[in-house]
Design an enzyme around this catalytic site. Structure first.
Site, mmCIF file in Angstrom:
data_model
loop_
_atom_site.group_PDB
_atom_site.id
_atom_site.type_symbol
_atom_site.label_atom_id
_atom_site.label_comp_id
_atom_site.label_asym_id
_atom_site.label_seq_id
_atom_site.Cartn_x
_atom_site.Cartn_y
_atom_site.Cartn_z
ATOM 1 N N ASP A 106 0.792 -0.953 -0.089
ATOM 2 C CA ASP A 106 -0.017 -0.084 0.008
ATOM 3 C C ASP A 106 0.902 1.253 -0.012
ATOM 4 O O ASP A 106 0.849 2.071 0.836
ATOM 5 C CB ASP A 106 -0.987 -0.052 1.239
ATOM 6 N N ASP A 161 -1.492 -2.876 -4.034
ATOM 7 C CA ASP A 161 -1.720 -1.441 -3.894
ATOM 8 C C ASP A 161 -0.447 -0.596 -4.006
ATOM 9 O O ASP A 161 0.103 -0.258 -3.195
ATOM 10 C CB ASP A 161 -2.604 -0.950 -2.674
ATOM 11 N N ASN A 203 -6.759 -3.747 -4.472
ATOM 12 C CA ASN A 203 -7.812 -3.444 -5.059
ATOM 13 C C ASN A 203 -7.799 -1.951 -5.837
ATOM 14 O O ASN A 203 -8.697 -1.790 -6.854
ATOM 15 C CB ASN A 203 -8.948 -3.330 -3.934
ATOM 16 N N HIS A 249 -3.112 -9.674 -1.078
ATOM 17 C CA HIS A 249 -3.462 -8.519 -0.726
ATOM 18 C C HIS A 249 -4.209 -8.324 0.499
ATOM 19 O O HIS A 249 -3.893 -7.546 1.671
ATOM 20 C CB HIS A 249 -4.048 -7.514 -1.587
ATOM 21 N N HIS A 278 -11.624 -3.260 6.991
ATOM 22 C CA HIS A 278 -11.716 -4.128 6.145
ATOM 23 C C HIS A 278 -11.923 -5.539 6.749
ATOM 24 O O HIS A 278 -11.429 -6.778 6.361
ATOM 25 C CB HIS A 278 -10.245 -4.517 5.179
ATOM 26 N N HIS A 304 -3.414 -4.027 2.476
ATOM 27 C CA HIS A 304 -5.032 -3.634 2.509
ATOM 28 C C HIS A 304 -5.432 -2.741 3.624
ATOM 29 O O HIS A 304 -5.821 -1.771 3.593
ATOM 30 C CB HIS A 304 -5.773 -4.942 2.319
#
Length: 432
Positions: A143, A170, A203, A286, A296, A323
């Protein structure tokens, strides 16, 4: 109020205040206003592993006639080898990418510095190949994004003597704004052109538009991984080996049920793992399966239900995920319970994204959760030998990489778990 009571309250408040870590605020997106380069000038150069003793060099040029050629050698300015690769490009609404080049070089010697040049011109780059034997060190950060904290994380990783960067999804946070893929490539080039970056999708890489665009077109075009070399039919999941580690990169956003291509590929890949050759077995994806953060929650449950039995039967040592924009490390766990034969799960989705940190955790803390903190940072995993690895997580504290969590992890390879579960894996693969 009694003076003693006032003093006690004061001491309690002071102790609470001093023991709490006050996290720095989110930082703004970086400014990428830079002088334009020649259309044939290589941009966004990054490298990745591409099978045994080979490396894939990827870059972008604005000149659509530029050659997908890499010259390389072991001395500066002297290129004894030339490799020719392939290229692609894509359009996304009103955006058209440059020419994206992918060229595989090799065979290469282990633990060796190579100098290389892309497209027959431009600057010279330098890379170092990973070692063939222990010890081997991985930098881990997911991320990432393109903020001031991203830059801080990259600066700290640059201080780490690592061999390979692992990124569990990410990357750019382009989110449909395709020019941000270009700026991300420029941002990470100093590190990604010198050590292999092995990534999987998150995502924010999906970028699908119903009836117009399939997902992951930008990601697949720019960050080609060794999926073909590992027998996979998709760039969203693949495996590779470094020194004594077999590493599997799974796709949280590719089909994963027992009838899917990914599930079938994973079965076949696990069946080929030789723990005598690669005593360490690592998996990245992820969306975390074990997550005590309020963010999440339960998003990885279906993938976990489908695939955790495979990983457990194969005695996977460590699972790394992103994530959730925070850090968390578990004990060995399986099926939601402490299990000495399960994997250690580490969530490290705190590289520096623009969305900020996930501050809220669920209480009470689950028995399987050992350490958790919402801070930006990165991890370092050193596989010291076939049985012991040292994991450390480094918080970005006022731009200093403060080591906040560390632990020695023992591989399952020499444990009774492997012997007991070989039959279990065989049963899963072959049926009753």
């Amino acid at each position: 109020m009694e003076p003693k009571l006032v003093l006690a309250l004061f001491l309690l408040i002071s102790a609470t205040a001093t023991s709490e870590y006050f996290r720095p605020p989110t930082r703004k997106t970086l400014d990428f206003s830079r002088p334009s380069k020649s259309s044939s000038h290589p941009q966004q150069v990054h490298i990745s592993l591409a099978g045994d003793k080979h490396m894939r060099v990827s870059w972008v040029t604005n000149d659509k006639s530029a050659a997908s050629m890499v010259e390389y050698g072991t001395s500066p300015g002297r290129y004894s080898n030339i490799a020719i690769g392939e290229s692609t490009c894509y359009s996304y609404l009103f955006y058209s990418s440059g020419k994206i080049h992918h060229t595989v070089i090799g065979p290469l010697e282990d633990s060796t510095v190579y100098y290389y040049r892309c497209g027959g011109g431009g600057p010279e780059y330098k890379l170092k190949t990973p070692p063939a034997q222990f010890p081997v060190t991985f930098a881990v950060a997911g991320d990432l994004g393109q903020t001031g904290w991203t830059q801080s994380t990259l600066d700290h990783i640059d201080q780490c003597k690592y061999d390979v960067h692992l990124l569990p999804g990410d990357l750019s946070y382009a989110d449909y704004m395709q020019h941000l893929w270009d700026t991300f490539g420029e941002l990470v080039e100093p590190l990604a052109s010198a050590r292999p970056w092995m990534v999987t999708q998150g995502n924010h890489e999906r970028e699908s538009i119903p009836f117009l665009k399939d997902g992951f077109e930008s990601y697949n075009s720019r960050w080609k991984m060794p999926f073909e070399e590992s027998g996979s039919s998709s760039n969203l999941y693949y495996s590779f080996e470094v020194a004594g580690a077999h590493i599997i990169m799974l796709g949280s956003y590719a089909d994963y049920d027992e009838y899917s291509n990914q599930y079938n590929w994973l079965e076949a890949d696990l069946a080929k793992v030789d723990r005598n050759k690669t005593p360490w077995l690592l998996v990245l994806f992820h969306v975390p399966w074990y997550n005590s953060n309020e963010a999440h929650q339960n998003e990885g449950d279906w993938m976990m239900e489908a695939m955790e039995p495979l990983l457990y039967a194969a005695s996977v040592d460590i699972v790394l995920a992103g994530h959730v924009h925070a850090y968390e490390r578990t004990e060995r766990v399986n099926n939601g319970k402490l299990d000495p034969c399960g994997a250690v799960h580490i969530t490290i989705g705190d590289g520096g994204n623009r969305e900020g940190l996930a501050h809220k955790y669920k209480n009470p803390q689950p028995a399987w959760s050992v350490f958790r903190e919402a801070s930006f940072g990165h991890g370092e995993l050193k596989l010291a030998n076939s049985s012991h690895a040292f994991w450390s997580w480094h918080r970005n504290d006022d731009d200093e990489p403060v080591r906040s969590d560390q632990v020695w992890i023992t591989s399952l390879v020499n444990s009774e778990c492997v012997a007991e579960k070989k039959h279990g894996l065989r049963k899963i693969l072959m049926g009753p």
